[in-house]
Design a protein around this motif. Structure first.
Motif, PDB file in Angstrom:
ATOM      1  N   LEU A   1     -89.724  14.044  87.275  1.00 12.83           N
ATOM      2  CA  LEU A   1     -90.778  13.062  87.021  1.00 12.83           C
ATOM      3  C   LEU A   1     -90.118  11.885  86.321  1.00 12.83           C
ATOM      4  O   LEU A   1     -89.497  12.055  85.275  1.00 12.83           O
ATOM      5  N   MET A   2     -90.224  10.689  86.924  1.00 15.74           N
ATOM      6  CA  MET A   2     -89.461   9.539  86.446  1.00 15.74           C
ATOM      7  C   MET A   2     -90.394   8.412  86.024  1.00 15.74           C
ATOM      8  O   MET A   2     -90.826   7.607  86.864  1.00 15.74           O
ATOM      9  N   PRO A   3     -90.753   8.340  84.724  1.00 16.12           N
ATOM     10  CA  PRO A   3     -91.648   7.266  84.271  1.00 16.12           C
ATOM     11  C   PRO A   3     -90.911   5.944  84.167  1.00 16.12           C
ATOM     12  O   PRO A   3     -89.732   5.894  83.814  1.00 16.12           O
ATOM     13  N   SER A   4     -91.592   4.876  84.521  1.00 15.41           N
ATOM     14  CA  SER A   4     -91.086   3.521  84.335  1.00 15.41           C
ATOM     15  C   SER A   4     -92.272   2.651  83.995  1.00 15.41           C
ATOM     16  O   SER A   4     -93.381   3.151  83.809  1.00 15.41           O
ATOM     17  N   MET A   5     -92.075   1.354  83.931  1.00 17.03           N
ATOM     18  CA  MET A   5     -93.141   0.450  83.520  1.00 17.03           C
ATOM     19  C   MET A   5     -94.347   0.565  84.443  1.00 17.03           C
ATOM     20  O   MET A   5     -94.369   0.051  85.545  1.00 17.03           O
ATOM     21  N   GLY A   6     -95.368   1.286  83.985  1.00 15.34           N
ATOM     22  CA  GLY A   6     -96.611   1.400  84.750  1.00 15.34           C
ATOM     23  C   GLY A   6     -96.520   2.293  85.960  1.00 15.34           C
ATOM     24  O   GLY A   6     -97.441   2.336  86.769  1.00 15.34           O
ATOM     25  N   LYS A   7     -95.423   3.037  86.122  1.00 19.72           N
ATOM     26  CA  LYS A   7     -95.264   3.868  87.307  1.00 19.72           C
ATOM     27  C   LYS A   7     -94.767   5.258  86.914  1.00 19.72           C
ATOM     28  O   LYS A   7     -94.249   5.475  85.829  1.00 19.72           O
ATOM     29  N   LEU A   8     -94.951   6.217  87.842  1.00 18.57           N
ATOM     30  CA  LEU A   8     -94.434   7.568  87.634  1.00 18.57           C
ATOM     31  C   LEU A   8     -93.871   8.066  88.956  1.00 18.57           C
ATOM     32  O   LEU A   8     -94.612   8.444  89.868  1.00 18.57           O
ATOM     33  N   GLY A   9     -92.556   8.013  89.064  1.00 20.12           N
ATOM     34  CA  GLY A   9     -91.906   8.533  90.257  1.00 20.12           C
ATOM     35  C   GLY A   9     -91.907  10.050  90.238  1.00 20.12           C
ATOM     36  O   GLY A   9     -91.931  10.677  89.176  1.00 20.12           O
ATOM     37  N   PHE A  10     -91.859  10.657  91.427  1.00 19.49           N
ATOM     38  CA  PHE A  10     -91.914  12.117  91.521  1.00 19.49           C
ATOM     39  C   PHE A  10     -91.059  12.545  92.704  1.00 19.49           C
ATOM     40  O   PHE A  10     -91.418  12.317  93.857  1.00 19.49           O
ATOM     41  N   ASN A  11     -89.900  13.104  92.405  1.00 24.05           N
ATOM     42  CA  ASN A  11     -89.003  13.605  93.443  1.00 24.05           C
ATOM     43  C   ASN A  11     -88.753  15.087  93.234  1.00 24.05           C
ATOM     44  O   ASN A  11     -88.721  15.563  92.092  1.00 24.05           O
ATOM     45  N   VAL A  12     -88.569  15.792  94.346  1.00 31.81           N
ATOM     46  CA  VAL A  12     -88.339  17.240  94.272  1.00 31.81           C
ATOM     47  C   VAL A  12     -87.112  17.608  95.090  1.00 31.81           C
ATOM     48  O   VAL A  12     -86.753  16.930  96.054  1.00 31.81           O
ATOM     49  N   ASP A  13     -86.507  18.697  94.676  1.00 31.10           N
ATOM     50  CA  ASP A  13     -85.322  19.200  95.368  1.00 31.10           C
ATOM     51  C   ASP A  13     -85.706  19.776  96.731  1.00 31.10           C
ATOM     52  O   ASP A  13     -86.716  20.461  96.863  1.00 31.10           O
ATOM     53  N   PHE A  14     -84.908  19.470  97.748  1.00 29.57           N
ATOM     54  CA  PHE A  14     -85.141  20.046  99.072  1.00 29.57           C
ATOM     55  C   PHE A  14     -83.920  20.853  99.472  1.00 29.57           C
ATOM     56  O   PHE A  14     -82.942  20.327 100.017  1.00 29.57           O
ATOM     57  N   TYR A  15     -83.934  22.139  99.130  1.00 31.88           N
ATOM     58  CA  TYR A  15     -82.887  23.082  99.504  1.00 31.88           C
ATOM     59  C   TYR A  15     -81.504  22.566  99.131  1.00 31.88           C
ATOM     60  O   TYR A  15     -80.566  22.614  99.923  1.00 31.88           O
ATOM     61  N   THR A  16     -81.382  22.036  97.920  1.00 33.05           N
ATOM     62  CA  THR A  16     -80.135  21.525  97.333  1.00 33.05           C
ATOM     63  C   THR A  16     -79.530  20.372  98.130  1.00 33.05           C
ATOM     64  O   THR A  16     -78.379  20.004  97.900  1.00 33.05           O
ATOM     65  N   ARG A  17     -80.310  19.760  99.041  1.00 34.32           N
ATOM     66  CA  ARG A  17     -79.796  18.611  99.807  1.00 34.32           C
ATOM     67  C   ARG A  17     -80.014  17.294  99.082  1.00 34.32           C
ATOM     68  O   ARG A  17     -79.555  16.254  99.536  1.00 34.32           O
ATOM     69  N   GLY A  18     -80.708  17.324  97.984  1.00 33.76           N
ATOM     70  CA  GLY A  18     -81.013  16.106  97.259  1.00 33.76           C
ATOM     71  C   GLY A  18     -82.458  16.085  96.806  1.00 33.76           C
ATOM     72  O   GLY A  18     -83.236  16.997  97.129  1.00 33.76           O
TER      73      GLY A  18
END
Length: 823
Positions: free
Chosen positions: A519-536
């Motif tokens: 979960l990546m907070p920034s100015m007024g935003k919240l990014g959300f990335n998840v791992d996909f089978y260790t590919r990134g």
């Protein structure tokens, strides 16, 4: 905080009268779509919070609690529409009865009514997020970063952080604009002073040199410093009466006119014409497409609405709206206009330097206006006045941007020759023919004009410094606040992302045991990335299936709720939240909920009986902790697969010659019962991957299992020499065999003519006896005293008993141990 023991719903939504005994435990509501499950969710949310999210908030239009929460037949009697709940507190084991009516949704009746109870339910009321539906799950997973940030912060009660950040941002932007304007005014004053002094650059040494030259002509002491207290004309006597302000400094006046002419020429230069053409092309592109034009107008309206909002009511319709609700509505609508916003921003960027050029000419005209008024006629003065008013109108229109046709007209008008060159020529001539003053008169006039412009520069310079300081402070406040809130949010999100990943791994341990999330907070935003089978790390919607996204949404919600409430997270409603999760992972979801949230009472709704079975298999929901809705009617509300009314309903269909309807209802009811028998008697059924078994798959094995269990119980009774119990078991076995034979269930495989697929072809006189036979068969699976379903105990391991809820029918499988023979 709380557990729900019992729920009573009366004339509310699609429910006429319904009471559910939840017993403070997990509870499942199952039934096809349209059978009334949502009414249970709405009732729980209403009695606890006084709101119904399905009827309020963004996109709900004309829906309201007052008009649409009562049952349709009680819409004019909102006092009859109520929800009542018996609530217990796990912490101190206290019990309260609470009630709300639609007539007064904000008024909660509490018994016993104590200060402690009021504080408790006030806290509960502040958490409408206890109810989660699938449409809300997806917004956390697939939302835009800005929207996700608002939704997550709202859930965590941190939405005021974003409100404050937005306000600080607006203040900083406004102060920055003010500072830029003040700088332009200061620069104009500086240039006016340089023209009066006849200098190219402004330095103390050069200013003092020029000023002291003229002071010497008048016999005045030279100035040594240019401090705030010093006037350039210190010591100069007032001008003789009638001469004050009469004469002009010819060199300064000529320089002012030349500067104004130069600025005006820039608006016709090739470079400026190219800028105007580029801006016109960008605006024309927006105007040419009708859909884009409409979107621009709507976006402008939304921006205006946000600016006019007073924090209480919508400025357009005056409907009361909380700040976070109103902002969410506006920003959601503007998010749909993202491409238009991009194109508009590009066009406004091209227009910005044009506005600055217009403001520069306005400043230049202000300088020559006094000259024109003094030296020329009214016609020249009017031309100058009209040009100044025109410049302001053009600048205002370009800044407003809409309507676009007006902006295009303004861009065309920028290049129009308004005849100012003639005015400038006349000014040059009028200045040139002025009589030359004496050396003393010229010195006096010089110092008077220079001092006026020097004081103007001082004042404008102070205003610019003040504006810059305000802008700097506003930016500093924004930066400090943003950094402090970022650090605080990062700590929150680190905790949430860790727990989220842990919950998701619990569900998907078979193939994503190393899963991580960011979960990546920034100015007024919240990014959300998840791992996909260790590919990134990627957004959830990039590679994960819809089923995985569903489970991610649930896990993120649970992680957020645990962070928000901690040990007080004791109640939640999950409304059909796992529609697309595959069968295997639904079982793991059930296990996860049971293992990770043992103190939370979940009320779960589903239209999928397989999902319900997984809840039971995993021990999340006990067999008695569920209600199965079979149908819904506007007159009766939801009907469950319980009670004796179903047999009467089947017979009524047949009596009215609707054998097809009676056959369908009989089959569905028997399939439901057969599934319950297989669950309660621990029947082994042929495996199906989709979990969908028909009546033929379930009822025959259930009958066989019951016969087997009765035989085992008979053997146990005989081993104890209990002849009375043995005779009762033999009678029950005979009754079961006779009932099964009457239904011909055991002949279906060899005689398809009597299979349920052929029931709808029966005449009612043939069908009604079949109904009687099945009703008799069903009785053999229940207690003759309480009517409760017989159930094998325990649910796993070696079977010990088959018994009912009241204990009136108990069949033991424990045989007497044979005594060893001596010797």
């Amino acid at each position: 905080m709380i557990h729900i023991q019992r729920l009573t719903i009366h004339e509310f939504r699609g429910v006429r009268r319904l009471q559910l005994d939840l017993k403070g435990k997990n509870f499942a509501v199952c039934g096809p779509n349209g059978t009334g499950k949502s009414g249970i969710v709405d009732a729980l949310e209403f009695v606890l919070t006084g709101t119904i999210s399905r009827l309020t908030g963004q996109g709900r239009g004309d829906l309201s609690i007052k008009d649409h929460a009562p049952h349709v037949d009680s819409r004019f009697s909102p006092d009859k529409a109520y929800v009542e709940a018996v609530v217990s507190t796990p912490a101190n084991k206290k019990t309260f009865t609470i009630r709300r009516t639609v007539k007064s949704p904000k008024t909660l009746s509490v018994i016993p009514d104590t200060k402690e109870a009021r504080a408790l339910f006030k806290s509960v009321e502040e958490h409408p997020e206890i109810a989660l539906s699938r449409r809300e799950i997806i917004r956390y997973v697939l939302a835009e970063p800005g929207k996700r940030s608002k939704d997550v912060q709202a859930l965590l009660k941190l939405d005021q952080l974003e409100d404050l950040r937005t306000k600080f941002q607006r203040i900083a932007n406004a102060e920055q604009t003010s500072s830029a304007n003040a700088d332009r005014v200061k620069e104009a004053s500086k240039n006016a002073l340089l023209r009066a002094l006849g200098l190219a650059t402004l330095s103390s040494t050069e200013v003092l040199t020029v000023v002291n030259h003229f002071r010497a002509v008048l016999g005045l002491e030279p100035l040594t410093v240019l401090s705030a207290e010093v006037s350039l004309k210190d010591g100069l006597a007032s001008a003789p009466e009638g001469e004050a302000g009469h004469r002009l400094v010819k060199a300064a006046a000529k320089a002012d006119v030349e500067a104004a002419r130069s600025v005006a020429k820039r608006l016709g230069a090739e470079e400026f014409v190219a800028k105007v053409a580029a801006a016109s092309q960008a605006v024309t592109g927006l105007q040419a497409d009708a859909s884009l034009l409409d979107a621009v107008v709507r976006d402008d309206f939304l921006r205006t609405a946000l600016d006019l909002y007073d924090g209480e009511a919508c400025p357009a319709c005056e409907t009361p709206k909380a700040p976070e609700v109103f902002a969410a509505i506006i920003e959601a609508k503007r998010a749909k206009l993202a491409e238009v916003h991009r194109l508009r921003t590009a066009a406004e960027t091209l227009i910005a330097p044009l506005i600055e050029a217009l403001e520069a000419e306005t400043q230049a005209l202000r300088t020559v206006f006094p000259l024109t008024k003094r030296l020329l006629d009214d016609a020249a003065l009017k031309a100058l006045t009209n040009r100044g008013a025109g410049l302001k109108a053009l600048s205002d229109q370009l800044a407003a941007f809409v309507p676009l046709d007006a902006t295009l007209a303004a861009l065309e008008a920028i290049l129009r020759d308004d005849g100012l060159n003639e005015v400038f020529d006349r000014l040059d001539h009028a200045i040139a023919v002025l009589p030359e003053p004496s050396e003393q008169e010229a010195a006096r006039d010089f110092l008077t004009v220079a001092d006026l412009r020097f004081e103007a520069l001082r004042s404008d310079n102070a205003a610019a410094r003040s504006a810059a300081a305000r802008a700097q402070r506003a930016r500093k406040v924004l930066d400090v606040y943003a950094e402090a809130s970022r650090l605080a949010l990062e700590k929150v999100y680190q905790d949430v992302e860790g727990h989220f990943a842990e919950l998701y791994r619990h569900i998907n341990a078979d193939d994503e045991s190393t899963f991580e999330a960011k979960l990546m907070p920034s100015m007024g935003k919240l990014g959300f990335n998840v791992d996909f089978y260790t590919r990134g790390f990627f957004p959830p919607g990039a590679y994960h299936s819809e089923g995985h996204q569903d489970s991610m949404g649930l896990c993120l919600y649970l992680a957020l709720m645990r962070h928000l409430l901690g040990d007080a997270f004791t109640f939640a409603v999950l409304d059909d939240v796992l529609m697309s999760v595959d069968a295997g992972h639904r079982r793991e979801v059930s296990r996860m909920l049971k293992a990770e949230f043992p103190n939370t009472q979940f009320v779960l709704t589903t239209h999928d009986k397989t999902w319900l079975k997984h809840m039971g298999t995993a021990g999340l929901v006990e067999p008695k902790q569920a209600v199965h809705f079979r149908k819904w009617t506007v007159d009766e509300g939801p009907s469950a697969w319980t009670g004796g009314d179903i047999w009467a309903e089947i017979r009524e269909y047949a009596t009215l010659d609707d054998v097809r309807g009676a056959a369908a209802l009989l089959r569905h009811y028997l399939e439901h019962l057969a599934g319950e028998y297989c669950q309660s008697l621990r029947v082994r059924v042929e495996y199906r991957a989709d979990g969908r078994h028909d009546l033929g798959d379930l009822l025959a094995p259930a009958i066989g299992q019951m016969k087997k269990l009765l035989l085992e119980s008979l053997a146990a009774a005989e081993s104890w020499g209990d002849t009375v119990r043995a005779d009762a078991i033999r009678q029950r076995t005979a009754a079961l065999t006779e009932a099964a034979a009457a239904t011909s269930i055991e002949q279906w495989q060899v005689n398809p003519a009597i299979h349920f697929n052929a029931w709808s072809n029966f005449h009612k006189n043939d069908f009604l006896p079949l109904v009687d036979s099945f009703e008799a068969l069903v009785r053999e699976f229940t207690c003759q005293l309480c009517g409760d379903l017989l159930e094998v105990s325990p649910h796993r391991g070696s079977k010990e008993h088959m018994l009912c809820l009241c204990g009136g029918s108990t069949f033991s499988f424990k045989k007497k141990t044979k005594e060893k023979t001596a010797g």
